[in-house]
Design a protein around this motif. Structure first.
Motif, PDB file in Angstrom:
ATOM      1  N   LEU A  50     -38.219 -96.460  19.837  1.00  0.00           N
ATOM      2  CA  LEU A  50     -36.964 -97.198  19.346  1.00  0.00           C
ATOM      3  C   LEU A  50     -37.174 -98.384  19.912  1.00  0.00           C
ATOM      4  CD1 LEU A  50     -34.725 -93.982  19.413  1.00  0.00           C
ATOM      5  CD2 LEU A  50     -36.078 -94.643  17.496  1.00  0.00           C
ATOM      6  N   TYR A  51     -36.568 -99.482  19.046  1.00  0.00           N
ATOM      7  CA  TYR A  51     -36.556-100.747  19.596  1.00  0.00           C
ATOM      8  C   TYR A  51     -34.837-101.308  19.339  1.00  0.00           C
ATOM      9  CZ  TYR A  51     -41.371-100.884  19.938  1.00  0.00           C
ATOM     10  OH  TYR A  51     -42.812-100.492  20.159  1.00  0.00           O
ATOM     11  N   LEU A  69     -31.362 -96.111  25.748  1.00  0.00           N
ATOM     12  CA  LEU A  69     -31.731 -97.288  24.916  1.00  0.00           C
ATOM     13  C   LEU A  69     -31.140 -98.215  25.800  1.00  0.00           C
ATOM     14  CD1 LEU A  69     -33.890 -97.987  22.880  1.00  0.00           C
ATOM     15  CD2 LEU A  69     -31.916 -98.178  21.161  1.00  0.00           C
ATOM     16  N   SER A  70     -31.612 -98.820  27.025  1.00  0.00           N
ATOM     17  CA  SER A  70     -30.742 -99.872  27.821  1.00  0.00           C
ATOM     18  C   SER A  70     -31.700-100.840  28.197  1.00  0.00           C
ATOM     19  CB  SER A  70     -30.084 -99.207  29.128  1.00  0.00           C
ATOM     20  OG  SER A  70     -31.310 -98.794  29.754  1.00  0.00           O
ATOM     21  N   GLN A  71     -33.030-100.786  28.047  1.00  0.00           N
ATOM     22  CA  GLN A  71     -33.944-101.676  28.091  1.00  0.00           C
ATOM     23  C   GLN A  71     -34.658-102.348  27.118  1.00  0.00           C
ATOM     24  OE1 GLN A  71     -34.547-102.771  31.623  1.00  0.00           O
ATOM     25  NE2 GLN A  71     -32.841-101.383  32.171  1.00  0.00           N
ATOM     26  N   GLY A  72     -34.185-102.090  25.985  1.00  0.00           N
ATOM     27  CA  GLY A  72     -34.705-102.884  24.923  1.00  0.00           C
ATOM     28  C   GLY A  72     -35.842-101.624  23.967  1.00  0.00           C
ATOM     29  N   SER A  73     -36.327-100.745  24.445  1.00  0.00           N
ATOM     30  CA  SER A  73     -36.897 -99.867  23.858  1.00  0.00           C
ATOM     31  C   SER A  73     -37.070 -98.309  24.590  1.00  0.00           C
ATOM     32  CB  SER A  73     -38.408-100.304  23.659  1.00  0.00           C
ATOM     33  OG  SER A  73     -39.187-100.293  24.660  1.00  0.00           O
ATOM     34  N   HIS A 101     -29.125-103.224  16.111  1.00  0.00           N
ATOM     35  CA  HIS A 101     -30.011-102.777  15.158  1.00  0.00           C
ATOM     36  C   HIS A 101     -31.033-102.190  15.909  1.00  0.00           C
ATOM     37  CE1 HIS A 101     -28.529-104.928  11.717  1.00  0.00           C
ATOM     38  NE2 HIS A 101     -28.076-106.035  12.427  1.00  0.00           N
ATOM     39  N   ILE A 102     -31.268-100.784  15.462  1.00  0.00           N
ATOM     40  CA  ILE A 102     -32.385 -99.972  16.311  1.00  0.00           C
ATOM     41  C   ILE A 102     -33.390 -99.532  15.247  1.00  0.00           C
ATOM     42  CG2 ILE A 102     -32.750 -97.818  17.677  1.00  0.00           C
ATOM     43  CD1 ILE A 102     -29.382 -98.015  18.283  1.00  0.00           C
ATOM     44  N   THR A 103     -34.787 -99.900  15.469  1.00  0.00           N
ATOM     45  CA  THR A 103     -35.443 -99.661  14.714  1.00  0.00           C
ATOM     46  C   THR A 103     -36.481 -98.655  15.084  1.00  0.00           C
ATOM     47  OG1 THR A 103     -35.415-102.190  13.875  1.00  0.00           O
ATOM     48  CG2 THR A 103     -37.569-100.898  13.266  1.00  0.00           C
ATOM     49  N   PRO A 159     -41.532 -95.310   9.952  1.00  0.00           N
ATOM     50  CA  PRO A 159     -41.821 -96.360  10.831  1.00  0.00           C
ATOM     51  C   PRO A 159     -41.007 -97.789  10.025  1.00  0.00           C
ATOM     52  CG  PRO A 159     -43.837 -95.486  10.445  1.00  0.00           C
ATOM     53  CD  PRO A 159     -42.836 -94.852   9.766  1.00  0.00           C
ATOM     54  N   GLY A 160     -40.162 -98.448  10.758  1.00  0.00           N
ATOM     55  CA  GLY A 160     -39.328 -99.496   9.922  1.00  0.00           C
ATOM     56  C   GLY A 160     -37.645 -99.210   9.829  1.00  0.00           C
ATOM     57  N   ARG A 161     -37.742 -97.804   9.847  1.00  0.00           N
ATOM     58  CA  ARG A 161     -36.297 -97.343   9.672  1.00  0.00           C
ATOM     59  C   ARG A 161     -35.409 -97.912  10.513  1.00  0.00           C
ATOM     60  NH1 ARG A 161     -33.865 -93.639   6.004  1.00  0.00           N
ATOM     61  NH2 ARG A 161     -31.867 -93.273   6.942  1.00  0.00           N
ATOM     62  N   THR A 162     -34.401 -98.649  10.104  1.00  0.00           N
ATOM     63  CA  THR A 162     -33.355 -99.151  10.911  1.00  0.00           C
ATOM     64  C   THR A 162     -31.855 -98.523  11.005  1.00  0.00           C
ATOM     65  OG1 THR A 162     -34.390-101.125  10.656  1.00  0.00           O
ATOM     66  CG2 THR A 162     -32.462-101.573  11.426  1.00  0.00           C
ATOM     67  N   VAL A 163     -31.375 -98.548  12.107  1.00  0.00           N
ATOM     68  CA  VAL A 163     -30.043 -97.870  12.149  1.00  0.00           C
ATOM     69  C   VAL A 163     -29.102 -98.875  12.753  1.00  0.00           C
ATOM     70  CG1 VAL A 163     -28.580 -96.248  13.213  1.00  0.00           C
ATOM     71  CG2 VAL A 163     -30.849 -95.435  12.368  1.00  0.00           C
TER      72      VAL A 163
END
Length: 163
Positions: free
Chosen positions: A75-76, A99-103, A126-128, A141-145
């Motif tokens: 998760l990014y 998710l505190s460091q970017g991924s 946005h989390i991808t 893959p590519g799903r964004t929340v």
């Protein structure tokens, strides 16, 4: 004509007639039993393995195998300025990462429900989803929340594998 002497050929034919029906019946019984035995999935799988053929699994066993599968998704978080926020990643109600460091890399199982929960969010993020497991159908893959100050909780589709 009835008292005609029997030749060697007629004696051989009589011998074949005496044994032909019982031998044919026995061979037919063995064939039917072998066909019945190989209709049992466990026996068929063993026979196929011994013969070096492709082993066919029933759909029920394929489903139970997919239920035990595990994959890892990444998760990014975007934008980069959102790093340092406290966004929890939950799988079936249990925290599996932050998710505190970017991924973050998260394990998923068949049917897993992934939720993202933010606390005190002041900006939209946005989390991808990304992964390279071809057997994992969802989340793709590519799903964004999107999380925002108004919506601080979101869910990804339940994890699903190819049966």
């Amino acid at each position: 004509m009835l008292n005609k002497p029997r030749t060697m050929f007629s004696k051989a034919i009589d011998m074949v007639d005496v044994w032909l029906i019982p031998v044919t019946f026995a061979a037919l019984c063995v064939l039917v039993m072998a066909q019945f035995a190989t209709s049992i999935p466990a026996v068929r799988q063993r026979v196929d393995q011994m013969e070096g053929r492709f082993v066919v699994y029933s759909s029920a066993s394929a489903f139970s195998a997919s239920a035990k599968r595990t994959a890892y998704i990444q998760l990014y978080l975007a934008p980069q300025s959102a790093q340092g926020l406290n966004i929890q990643v939950m799988e079936n109600g249990h925290q599996v990462g932050t998710l505190s460091q970017g991924s973050v890399r998260v394990p998923v199982h068949n049917g897993s429900k992934l939720e993202l929960i933010a606390h005190g969010l002041t900006q939209t993020v946005h989390i991808t989803v990304d992964h390279n497991n071809p057997a994992l159908l969802r989340p793709a893959p590519g799903r964004t929340v999107v999380l925002s100050p108004q919506q601080q909780q979101a869910a990804l589709p339940n994890a699903r594998f190819i049966p």
